[in-house]
Write a protein that holds these residues in place. Structure first.
Motif, PDB file in Angstrom:
ATOM      1  N   PHE A 470       0.832  -1.208   0.000  1.00 37.86           N
ATOM      2  CA  PHE A 470       0.000   0.000   0.000  1.00 37.86           C
ATOM      3  C   PHE A 470       0.867   1.258   0.000  1.00 37.86           C
ATOM      4  O   PHE A 470       0.614   2.217  -0.752  1.00 37.86           O
ATOM      5  N   ILE A 471       1.883   1.271   0.857  1.00 37.89           N
ATOM      6  CA  ILE A 471       2.712   2.478   0.990  1.00 37.89           C
ATOM      7  C   ILE A 471       3.516   2.708  -0.286  1.00 37.89           C
ATOM      8  O   ILE A 471       3.595   3.846  -0.790  1.00 37.89           O
ATOM      9  N   ILE A 472       4.123   1.693  -0.829  1.00 42.50           N
ATOM     10  CA  ILE A 472       4.922   1.866  -2.046  1.00 42.50           C
ATOM     11  C   ILE A 472       4.032   2.273  -3.219  1.00 42.50           C
ATOM     12  O   ILE A 472       4.411   3.115  -4.055  1.00 42.50           O
ATOM     13  N   TYR A 473       2.845   1.710  -3.294  1.00 41.29           N
ATOM     14  CA  TYR A 473       1.936   2.069  -4.395  1.00 41.29           C
ATOM     15  C   TYR A 473       1.490   3.519  -4.252  1.00 41.29           C
ATOM     16  O   TYR A 473       1.424   4.265  -5.249  1.00 41.29           O
ATOM     17  N   ASP A 474       1.170   3.967  -3.026  1.00 36.56           N
ATOM     18  CA  ASP A 474       0.790   5.373  -2.822  1.00 36.56           C
ATOM     19  C   ASP A 474       1.950   6.298  -3.160  1.00 36.56           C
ATOM     20  O   ASP A 474       1.749   7.372  -3.748  1.00 36.56           O
ATOM     21  N   LEU A 475       3.178   5.906  -2.768  1.00 35.30           N
ATOM     22  CA  LEU A 475       4.344   6.722  -3.098  1.00 35.30           C
ATOM     23  C   LEU A 475       4.526   6.813  -4.602  1.00 35.30           C
ATOM     24  O   LEU A 475       4.828   7.898  -5.138  1.00 35.30           O
ATOM     25  N   GLN A 476       4.337   5.725  -5.301  1.00 35.87           N
ATOM     26  CA  GLN A 476       4.473   5.729  -6.757  1.00 35.87           C
ATOM     27  C   GLN A 476       3.421   6.635  -7.391  1.00 35.87           C
ATOM     28  O   GLN A 476       3.693   7.335  -8.373  1.00 35.87           O
TER      29      GLN A 476
END
Length: 563
Positions: A470-476
């Motif tokens: 979730f965090i990496i996808y939001d950062l992307q």
């Protein structure tokens, strides 16, 4: 970056910045907290390569194993070492059941159903006089093994009555000699049998002909006994754990003496079968519309002893009679409890004890096996079996082999989702970091570890990976169309925006397992599962909020140049 404090998550940004700048030192601390398994290193590696020689002279040297490795393992073992020690002390698969007493009775080899039935009937007569027992069920599996399962009334099963009944049964079993009793189910198990010696060396032999394999096993024992340090050889070690060691009586017949008496082994075996009791029925009798088995045996056959076999006159033919003692001898020796086959080959296990150092014992056994390999034909193999416990995490009977499968699946999914191998690799360290929480709760709490503990590893690993995704996808998503100069600030923003979701998910999951924690340690599976998940969720949240930002942090952000 002066506007950082004004942005969402500015305070969190200020906390992560020094940690991100010392990323390598922080990762080293995480590794030390998890633990370096020096205590699981093998003592010796077989081989002739340069690596094996260097290993055996350094990490495998007696001085390092006895003096250095225990101290290093104490300081570098981390939470994994504490967890392994706790599980070995409090672990074990449990069954979800009420309080019961299991009474096992084992008779010597060759005992009959009538003999063990008399013993179990005496135990049943005693149990009928006991009040507070809900029921007792007796199962007789053979003439050598029987079991009684005792269950109690619900009002008293959690009190002191089961323990008092167990103590009374322990005292009662002293009246029945010649029987190996074991009583389990309440408190520490009771067993009146003498502990069997476990050989410190085991050799597994395989071949296509059982009789030839037996001869090669005897030949191996003859070679081993040339060394005076070899003791207690056994060519019939149990292949499967839990099997009872059997004993066989071998007729060592002198062919020359048998020829003088004008007989042979086949005729003597027939005479022995005629004198001894039969173990199977010969015919069936019809009575009342049902068939019943009928056994025919010689009168007094049950009193037929070994002395009678050796010294009684046997009719060798119509005109002569002789004694078996004049034509051979009887020997008792350990035998395999059953015959096993692997890949269409018979398996036989040879065990022995070597009175000396393990290094010289391995060297001696290796030379003997090399001699046997030259004598054995194609298709026959011989190899040493290690008797020591395998490394805890790679035990064939454990479920830890699911962990690598979990990591591989998560890596494949993340690589496809992010279209980046690097980002998928960043999620992998989050999973073992989350396991620190499971290690801590079982090690510090000294909680029982059973099937539920294994399942907790799977659930916590999936939760940690899901939160990191979730965090990496939001950062992307936040970085699309924005300058890389704001990467670290957007990273903190992605974490803070997902903190509520991760926290609520973890808290609701932990609260869902709260009833199982309140039920106590006697609840099989669910208690250890709930405890492992609760500790693992805490470790997963810390790993996602601390370790993941450190892995994604960029200390050197490239200058975008003029627009």
């Amino acid at each position: 970056m002066a506007s950082a404090p004004a942005e969402n998550g500015g305070a969190v940004y200020g906390g992560h910045r020094p940690v991100g700048q010392y990323r390598k030192s922080f990762l080293v601390c995480i590794i030390l907290v998890w633990g370096i398994p020096l205590g699981s290193l093998p003592d010796h590696i077989d081989g002739k390569s340069a690596f094996t020689r260097i290993y055996n002279e350094t990490l495998g040297s007696p001085y390092f194993i006895r003096k250095v490795r225990p101290e290093l393992d104490r300081y570098l073992g981390g939470m994994a070492r504490s967890f392994i020690r706790s599980v070995k002390a409090n672990g074990g698969l449990q069954s979800e059941a009420r309080t019961r007493l299991n009474v096992h009775a084992v008779l010597p080899q060759g005992s009959t159903l009538e003999q063990i039935d008399v013993i179990m009937q005496s135990l049943e007569n005693y149990m009928q006089q006991v009040t507070g027992v809900e029921r007792f069920l007796t199962n007789i599996y053979s003439g050598e093994f029987a079991m009684m399962e005792i269950s109690f009334n619900r009002q008293i099963e959690n009190g002191s009555f089961p323990a008092r009944l167990k103590a009374a049964l322990m005292a009662k079993t002293l009246d029945w000699g010649g029987v190996e009793w074991s009583i389990t189910g309440v408190g520490q198990g009771y067993n009146n049998a003498s502990a069997a010696d476990v050989p410190n060396y085991l050799v597994v032999m395989k071949g296509y002909n059982y009789r030839e394999l037996e001869q090669y096993a005897d030949r191996l024992v003859d070679k081993l006994l040339r060394n005076k340090r070899v003791e207690k050889t056994n060519t019939g070690e149990n292949i499967v754990d839990g099997e009872r060691s059997a004993e066989e009586i071998v007729l060592d017949m002198d062919d020359y003496q048998a020829a003088i008496w004008h007989t042979n082994k086949q005729r003597l075996v027939e005479l022995v079968h005629q004198r001894g009791p039969l173990s199977q029925h010969q015919l069936q009798a019809l009575s009342g519309g049902k068939y019943y088995p009928v056994m025919i045996r010689e009168a007094g056959g049950m009193e037929f002893s070994e002395y009678d076999l050796l010294y009684d006159q046997m009719p060798l033919d119509t005109a002569a009679a002789g004694r078996l003692a004049d034509m051979g001898t009887l020997m008792r020796r350990p035998a395999a409890a059953s015959i096993h086959k692997e890949d269409r080959r018979f398996v036989r296990k040879v065990g022995f004890e070597y009175r000396g150092s393990k290094e010289f014992g391995n060297r001696f056994l290796k030379n003997v096996m090399e001699e046997m390999k030259l004598e054995m034909p194609v298709g026959y193999t011989i190899a040493q079996e290690e008797t020591a416990w395998a490394d805890f995490f790679w035990d064939d009977d454990s479920k830890y082999f699911l962990m690598p499968l979990l990591v591989v699946c998560i890596f494949a999914i993340c690589a496809i989702l992010f279209e980046s191998v690097r980002k998928a690799l960043l999620i992998i360290p989050i999973i073992p970091a989350a396991f620190i929480g499971i290690f801590a709760i079982f090690a510090w709490g000294r909680l029982p570890f059973d099937q539920g503990g294994y399942a907790a590893f799977i659930l916590v690993g999936a939760f940690a990976a899901n939160s990191a995704i979730f965090i990496i996808y939001d950062l992307q998503t936040l970085l699309r169309g924005r300058s890389m100069q704001r990467h670290n600030l957007l990273l903190i923003k992605a974490i803070t925006s997902r903190t509520r979701t991760i926290l609520l998910t973890g808290a609701s999951t932990a609260c869902g397992f709260l009833p199982f924690l309140l039920d106590g340690r006697k609840e099989a599976f669910w208690f250890s599962f709930a405890a492992g998940v609760t500790g693992g969720l805490i470790g997963a949240c810390i790993a996602v909020w601390v370790l993941l930002p450190v892995l994604l942090w960029k200390n050197k952000i490239p200058n975008p140049g003029p627009s």
